[in-house]
Design a protein around this motif. Sequence first.
Motif, PDB file in Angstrom:
ATOM      1  N   VAL A 126     161.161  39.324  56.644  1.00  0.00           N
ATOM      2  CA  VAL A 126     161.913  38.550  55.657  1.00  0.00           C
ATOM      3  C   VAL A 126     162.944  39.471  55.004  1.00  0.00           C
ATOM      4  CG1 VAL A 126     161.758  37.314  53.460  1.00  0.00           C
ATOM      5  CG2 VAL A 126     160.116  36.848  55.285  1.00  0.00           C
ATOM      6  N   GLY A 157     152.960  43.747  49.810  1.00  0.00           N
ATOM      7  CA  GLY A 157     152.162  44.957  49.652  1.00  0.00           C
ATOM      8  C   GLY A 157     152.933  46.227  49.366  1.00  0.00           C
ATOM      9  N   ASP A 189     149.469  44.329  46.022  1.00  0.00           N
ATOM     10  CA  ASP A 189     150.104  45.595  45.621  1.00  0.00           C
ATOM     11  C   ASP A 189     151.538  45.423  45.138  1.00  0.00           C
ATOM     12  OD1 ASP A 189     147.769  46.750  46.482  1.00  0.00           O
ATOM     13  OD2 ASP A 189     148.719  48.203  47.811  1.00  0.00           O
ATOM     14  N   ASN A 234     144.097  49.013  57.239  1.00  0.00           N
ATOM     15  CA  ASN A 234     144.403  50.398  56.838  1.00  0.00           C
ATOM     16  C   ASN A 234     143.256  51.064  56.067  1.00  0.00           C
ATOM     17  OD1 ASN A 234     146.108  48.733  54.493  1.00  0.00           O
ATOM     18  ND2 ASN A 234     145.019  50.499  53.702  1.00  0.00           N
ATOM     19  N   LYS A 256     130.879  50.440  52.450  1.00  0.00           N
ATOM     20  CA  LYS A 256     132.129  50.827  53.110  1.00  0.00           C
ATOM     21  C   LYS A 256     131.979  51.954  54.138  1.00  0.00           C
ATOM     22  CE  LYS A 256     136.754  52.581  52.035  1.00  0.00           C
ATOM     23  NZ  LYS A 256     137.751  52.912  51.027  1.00  0.00           N
ATOM     24  N   GLU A 297     154.890  37.686  59.106  1.00  0.00           N
ATOM     25  CA  GLU A 297     154.435  39.079  59.108  1.00  0.00           C
ATOM     26  C   GLU A 297     155.276  39.888  60.097  1.00  0.00           C
ATOM     27  OE1 GLU A 297     152.285  41.292  57.558  1.00  0.00           O
ATOM     28  OE2 GLU A 297     153.028  42.676  59.088  1.00  0.00           O
ATOM     29  N   GLY A 344     148.948  41.057  55.010  1.00  0.00           N
ATOM     30  CA  GLY A 344     147.959  42.105  54.712  1.00  0.00           C
ATOM     31  C   GLY A 344     146.730  41.443  54.092  1.00  0.00           C
ATOM     32  N   TYR A 345     146.001  42.201  53.284  1.00  0.00           N
ATOM     33  CA  TYR A 345     144.724  41.699  52.762  1.00  0.00           C
ATOM     34  C   TYR A 345     144.919  40.457  51.882  1.00  0.00           C
ATOM     35  CZ  TYR A 345     142.985  46.059  54.567  1.00  0.00           C
ATOM     36  OH  TYR A 345     142.655  47.081  55.415  1.00  0.00           O
ATOM     37  N   GLY A 346     145.925  40.498  50.999  1.00  0.00           N
ATOM     38  CA  GLY A 346     146.160  39.363  50.115  1.00  0.00           C
ATOM     39  C   GLY A 346     146.700  38.162  50.880  1.00  0.00           C
ATOM     40  N   LYS A 378     148.935  54.550  55.730  1.00  0.00           N
ATOM     41  CA  LYS A 378     149.487  53.326  56.315  1.00  0.00           C
ATOM     42  C   LYS A 378     150.509  53.775  57.353  1.00  0.00           C
ATOM     43  CE  LYS A 378     148.663  49.878  52.733  1.00  0.00           C
ATOM     44  NZ  LYS A 378     149.214  48.872  51.804  1.00  0.00           N
ATOM     45  N   THR A 430     144.338  47.555  44.958  1.00  0.00           N
ATOM     46  CA  THR A 430     143.301  47.546  45.996  1.00  0.00           C
ATOM     47  C   THR A 430     143.304  46.227  46.757  1.00  0.00           C
ATOM     48  OG1 THR A 430     141.530  46.619  44.619  1.00  0.00           O
ATOM     49  CG2 THR A 430     141.770  49.017  44.586  1.00  0.00           C
ATOM     50  N   ALA A 431     142.751  46.292  47.972  1.00  0.00           N
ATOM     51  CA  ALA A 431     142.637  45.091  48.798  1.00  0.00           C
ATOM     52  C   ALA A 431     141.709  44.087  48.123  1.00  0.00           C
ATOM     53  CB  ALA A 431     142.087  45.476  50.168  1.00  0.00           C
ATOM     54  N   TYR A 432     140.648  44.597  47.520  1.00  0.00           N
ATOM     55  CA  TYR A 432     139.694  43.726  46.828  1.00  0.00           C
ATOM     56  C   TYR A 432     140.414  42.883  45.782  1.00  0.00           C
ATOM     57  CZ  TYR A 432     135.837  42.451  43.730  1.00  0.00           C
ATOM     58  OH  TYR A 432     134.964  41.758  42.934  1.00  0.00           O
TER      59      TYR A 432
HETATM   60  C1  LIG Z   1     143.417  54.818  53.340  1.00  0.00           C
HETATM   61  C2  LIG Z   1     143.279  53.674  52.398  1.00  0.00           C
HETATM   62  C3  LIG Z   1     142.019  53.183  52.106  1.00  0.00           C
HETATM   63  C4  LIG Z   1     141.884  52.107  51.227  1.00  0.00           C
HETATM   64  N1  LIG Z   1     140.625  51.648  50.952  1.00  0.00           N
HETATM   65  C5  LIG Z   1     140.483  50.553  50.180  1.00  0.00           C
HETATM   66  C6  LIG Z   1     139.180  49.998  49.949  1.00  0.00           C
HETATM   67  O1  LIG Z   1     138.162  50.496  50.425  1.00  0.00           O
HETATM   68  N2  LIG Z   1     139.082  48.884  49.213  1.00  0.00           N
HETATM   69  C7  LIG Z   1     140.171  48.275  48.662  1.00  0.00           C
HETATM   70  O2  LIG Z   1     139.999  47.250  47.994  1.00  0.00           O
HETATM   71  N3  LIG Z   1     141.421  48.784  48.839  1.00  0.00           N
HETATM   72  C8  LIG Z   1     141.606  49.902  49.586  1.00  0.00           C
HETATM   73  N4  LIG Z   1     142.860  50.414  49.792  1.00  0.00           N
HETATM   74  C9  LIG Z   1     144.042  49.764  49.163  1.00  0.00           C
HETATM   75  C10 LIG Z   1     144.513  48.586  50.003  1.00  0.00           C
HETATM   76  O3  LIG Z   1     144.783  48.986  51.318  1.00  0.00           O
HETATM   77  C11 LIG Z   1     145.774  47.952  49.410  1.00  0.00           C
HETATM   78  O4  LIG Z   1     145.564  47.670  48.058  1.00  0.00           O
HETATM   79  C12 LIG Z   1     146.071  46.684  50.194  1.00  0.00           C
HETATM   80  O5  LIG Z   1     146.635  47.041  51.430  1.00  0.00           O
HETATM   81  C13 LIG Z   1     146.996  45.732  49.446  1.00  0.00           C
HETATM   82  O6  LIG Z   1     147.032  44.513  50.122  1.00  0.00           O
HETATM   83  P1  LIG Z   1     148.327  43.596  50.103  1.00  0.00           P
HETATM   84  O7  LIG Z   1     147.942  42.344  50.796  1.00  0.00           O
HETATM   85  O8  LIG Z   1     148.880  43.518  48.740  1.00  0.00           O
HETATM   86  O9  LIG Z   1     149.423  44.373  50.957  1.00  0.00           O
HETATM   87  P2  LIG Z   1     149.388  45.105  52.359  1.00  0.00           P
HETATM   88  O10 LIG Z   1     148.008  45.262  52.859  1.00  0.00           O
HETATM   89  O11 LIG Z   1     150.245  46.304  52.185  1.00  0.00           O
HETATM   90  O12 LIG Z   1     150.098  44.070  53.333  1.00  0.00           O
HETATM   91  C14 LIG Z   1     151.440  43.753  53.220  1.00  0.00           C
HETATM   92  C15 LIG Z   1     151.907  43.177  54.547  1.00  0.00           C
HETATM   93  O13 LIG Z   1     153.239  42.692  54.392  1.00  0.00           O
HETATM   94  C16 LIG Z   1     153.999  43.018  55.545  1.00  0.00           C
HETATM   95  N5  LIG Z   1     155.405  43.058  55.141  1.00  0.00           N
HETATM   96  C17 LIG Z   1     155.994  43.920  54.291  1.00  0.00           C
HETATM   97  N6  LIG Z   1     157.292  43.614  54.119  1.00  0.00           N
HETATM   98  C18 LIG Z   1     157.532  42.520  54.896  1.00  0.00           C
HETATM   99  C19 LIG Z   1     158.694  41.708  55.135  1.00  0.00           C
HETATM  100  N7  LIG Z   1     159.852  41.976  54.530  1.00  0.00           N
HETATM  101  N8  LIG Z   1     158.588  40.672  55.989  1.00  0.00           N
HETATM  102  C20 LIG Z   1     157.408  40.398  56.604  1.00  0.00           C
HETATM  103  N9  LIG Z   1     156.277  41.117  56.397  1.00  0.00           N
HETATM  104  C21 LIG Z   1     156.345  42.161  55.545  1.00  0.00           C
HETATM  105  C22 LIG Z   1     153.439  44.375  55.959  1.00  0.00           C
HETATM  106  O14 LIG Z   1     153.702  44.628  57.320  1.00  0.00           O
HETATM  107  C23 LIG Z   1     151.949  44.213  55.666  1.00  0.00           C
HETATM  108  O15 LIG Z   1     151.231  43.742  56.765  1.00  0.00           O
HETATM  109  C24 LIG Z   1     143.027  51.509  50.642  1.00  0.00           C
HETATM  110  C25 LIG Z   1     144.295  52.003  50.935  1.00  0.00           C
HETATM  111  C26 LIG Z   1     144.432  53.069  51.811  1.00  0.00           C
HETATM  112  C27 LIG Z   1     145.814  53.569  52.137  1.00  0.00           C
END
Ligand SMILES: Cc1cc2nc3c(=O)[nH]c(=O)nc-3n(C[C@H](O)[C@H](O)[C@H](O)COP(=O)(O)OP(=O)(O)OC[C@H]3O[C@@H](n4cnc5c(N)ncnc54)[C@H](O)[C@@H]3O)c2cc1C
Length: 381
Positions: free
Chosen positions: A84, A110, A289, A50, A365, A42, A22-24, A118, A298-300
């Motif tokens: 995983v 995440g 997350d 998303n 945005k 992934e 995901g974003y991180g 999502k 947040t993604a940021y």
């Molecule tokens: C509608 C909406 C709008 C948003 N707008 C914003 C915004 O404008 N700005 C902002 O900063 N944030 C925004 N957010 C929040 C942001 O989307 C989350 O904070 C962000 O997705 C977190 O990133 P992450 O990398 O922690 O995890 P995620 O983006 O949730 O990515 C996690 C990844 O891990 C994968 N995964 C999970 N479990 C496993 C496993 N066991 N094995 C392999 N892969 C796995 C998933 O498939 C996923 O691709 C928004 C959220 C939503 C729902």
Amino acid sequence: MSAGGSARASSPSPEIVIVGGGYGGVTAAKLLDKDFDVTLIERKEAFFHNIGALRGTVDEEFLRELFIPYDNLLSRGRVVRGVVAKVAPYEVILESGERIGYDYLVLATGSSYPFPAKTPFDETAPSIETISWTGRQIREAEGVLLFGGGPVGIELAGEIKSRYPEKGVALVHSHSTLMGGWFKPELGAKLLDKLQKKGVRVIFEEAVMPEDETDPETTFVTNKGTTIEASLLRPHPLSGVMGFICFGVKPNSDYLKGGGFVPLDEQSRVRVDPYLRIEGHNNLFAIGDITNVEEPKTAYLAQKHAEIVARNIKALSQGNKAKLRTYRPSENPPMVVPVGPDDGVTQFPIAGGLVVGKRTTRRLKGRDLMVERYRKILGAT
Ligand SMILES: Cc1cc2nc3c(=O)[nH]c(=O)nc-3n(C[C@H](O)[C@H](O)[C@H](O)COP(=O)(O)OP(=O)(O)OC[C@H]3O[C@@H](n4cnc5c(N)ncnc54)[C@H](O)[C@@H]3O)c2cc1C
């Protein structure tokens, strides 16, 4: 690729495994790709942007842009499709039984949100199909009820009203102000004003849950005794009203439960220290997350975590602990909340949480929900 055994932190190119693209995870993978052997694992077929999901429910062409292949993300490293199932010392184990060894591990799995914020599908085709189907239900519905006055409920209200100005849209929130504790009251107040000007009815201090989520003719009863006939994700056969749950972020940490190798807090989030290392480990990190960092998810901020962790892995691999960086959550976290493509409100992490309106929000945005930016990051043409 090392499997099991001791860490090879002093080898010329340690093996880095990142779980979750995901974003991180994507940010960490790109930052480490030049200096290390990176494997990103992934489960999804494509990166799902998303942040654009809610506009995707009312704009099918836009929706298709949100699924971005991983093919061009890394130049040296590899992206492995898989789920995983277990994390062990120096190796992760996939549902397929495959074992992938690591010297440093970054967990970035995440969180899940209620659909359509999502998607629960790993394949792109059913994700597109189901979100488009939901979009058609919105088009047909007499009215839409959104439960939850955080960013998801507000954004979805804005997207639906911008696309269908005549449709009745109501936002039901259990608190007395929008957005909540992390943010300046001015952010919620300005968003309320903009929603109301767009014709969204906002109902405060009523908590509602469906009586039976699986029943298409379900009713919602609020804590004040009001009964609402609405169905989740499709119009109710009698009232024509459809409802969306817009709250309830859940960390994706089921695979870490049991065993205690990765410590979780009472909300099932990974416990990290100020260096974003997983508590009790020197070579395990978590970002985004899934962590127990007290801040809005947040993604940021997931990307900010990734930057710190990339630096810390480099420092540790050089045996230079003095270079380790700590992560400090911001007192005024940034938040950009569009109300449709042309309006919205933004809180900056500067000047004690400066709140600005539509021009900045549109530019940052609202215009394209940052899809072009993420397509570029992933090297998509
Ligand atoms: C509608 C909406 C709008 C948003 N707008 C914003 C915004 O404008 N700005 C902002 O900063 N944030 C925004 N957010 C929040 C942001 O989307 C989350 O904070 C962000 O997705 C977190 O990133 P992450 O990398 O922690 O995890 P995620 O983006 O949730 O990515 C996690 C990844 O891990 C994968 N995964 C999970 N479990 C496993 C496993 N066991 N094995 C392999 N892969 C796995 C998933 O498939 C996923 O691709 C928004 C959220 C939503 C729902």
